[in-house]
Design an enzyme around this catalytic site. Structure first.
Site, PDB file in Angstrom:
ATOM      1  CB  ALA A  10      -0.905  -0.018   1.233  1.00 45.94           C
ATOM      2  CG  MET A  11      -0.166   4.965  -1.882  1.00 49.24           C
ATOM      3  SD  MET A  11      -1.300   6.279  -2.206  1.00 49.24           S
ATOM      4  CE  MET A  11      -0.894   6.600  -3.909  1.00 49.24           C
ATOM      5  CG  ASP A  90       9.221   3.435  -7.567  1.00 47.25           C
ATOM      6  OD1 ASP A  90       8.778   2.532  -6.833  1.00 47.25           O
ATOM      7  OD2 ASP A  90       9.153   4.637  -7.274  1.00 47.25           O
ATOM      8  CD  GLU A  91       4.816   5.144  -7.703  1.00 48.31           C
ATOM      9  OE1 GLU A  91       3.759   4.490  -7.699  1.00 48.31           O
ATOM     10  OE2 GLU A  91       5.174   5.866  -6.756  1.00 48.31           O
ATOM     11  CB  CYS A  92       5.717  -1.793 -11.599  1.00 47.64           C
ATOM     12  SG  CYS A  92       5.083  -2.635 -10.134  1.00 47.64           S
ATOM     13  CD  GLN A  93       1.515   1.987  -9.078  1.00 45.70           C
ATOM     14  OE1 GLN A  93       2.460   1.269  -8.826  1.00 45.70           O
ATOM     15  NE2 GLN A  93       1.451   3.241  -8.647  1.00 45.70           N
TER      16      GLN A  93
END
Ligand SMILES: [Zn+2]
Length: 215
Positions: A10-11, A90-93
């Site tokens: 999660a964030m 990073d931020e692969c979503q």
């Protein structure tokens, strides 16, 4: 055979810090790391020097990719100028389904480590995360805690302090904030954010009295 890794959380679960520490570790041992991030994430953005920046203050230069970009081509180009030993995303979503498939291809030869969120503010899988679950050889959870003490799993969106499940998946330049919570604190916060039912009878009565008073 190398592997495709998906490390989700999660964030605020320190995913980015972990991505940067892993990069540091590889770099210290003399490996060449290709650090990528999606250009959808425009925080900390400057035109000439894109960076991956963690909330605890770690940062590193990176190469950003746009939503339609071919990551195999991006990799080949960088690998040609200096042999790449490992890819970290990073931020692969925010990677598309096709881009995750391209990362899978790269992972045939070298390790590819992807860090990102699993679900959006509606508790639904991001496109990139869905494909990563389907294709990754290794899946790990980076855990973090909700304010109630349970594990945080939901990335709740807040507009003016109220939790909402409406709007686009990605808001750019909007006045929104996010808070990671457990599912039950999320549903409670969502319920509390709904407009309260107005007691019309009381309201009419009040208006009537006010009217009489003014008379
Ligand atoms: Zn909670």
């Amino acid at each position: 055979m190398a592997k495709l890794y998906f490390k989700y959380g999660a964030m605020g679960s320190s995913k980015t810090a972990q991505a940067l520490m892993t990069r540091f570790n590889y770099t210290q041992k003399g490996y060449n790391v290709l650090l990528l991030k999606s250009s959808v994430d425009n925080r900390f953005e400057t035109a000439f020097n894109p960076q991956v920046v963690s909330r605890i203050g770690l940062s590193a230069d990176c190469i950003k990719f746009s939503s339609g970009e071919n990551l195999l081509n991006l990799f080949t180009k960088n690998n040609y100028s200096k042999k790449v030993d490992v890819v970290i995303v990073d931020e692969c979503q925010f990677a598309s389904k096709t881009q995750v498939e391209q990362l899978k291809q790269i992972s045939k030869d070298i390790p590819v480590l992807c860090y990102g969120l699993l679900t959006n503010f509606k508790t639904e899988l991001f496109e990139g995360s869905k494909r990563l679950i389907e294709l990754a050889d290794s899946i790990d959870e980076v855990k973090s805690v909700c304010k109630c003490g349970a594990k945080a799993t939901v990335n709740a969106r807040k507009i003016n302090g109220k939790v909402t499940t409406s709007g686009e998946e990605i808001l750019i330049g909007a006045e929104e904030s996010y808070e990671s919570m457990c599912y039950w604190c999320f549903t409670k916060a969502l319920e509390n954010s709904k407009p309260k039912l107005v007691d019309f009878k009381a309201e009419i009565k009040n208006k009537h009295y006010n009217y009489l008073e003014r008379e």
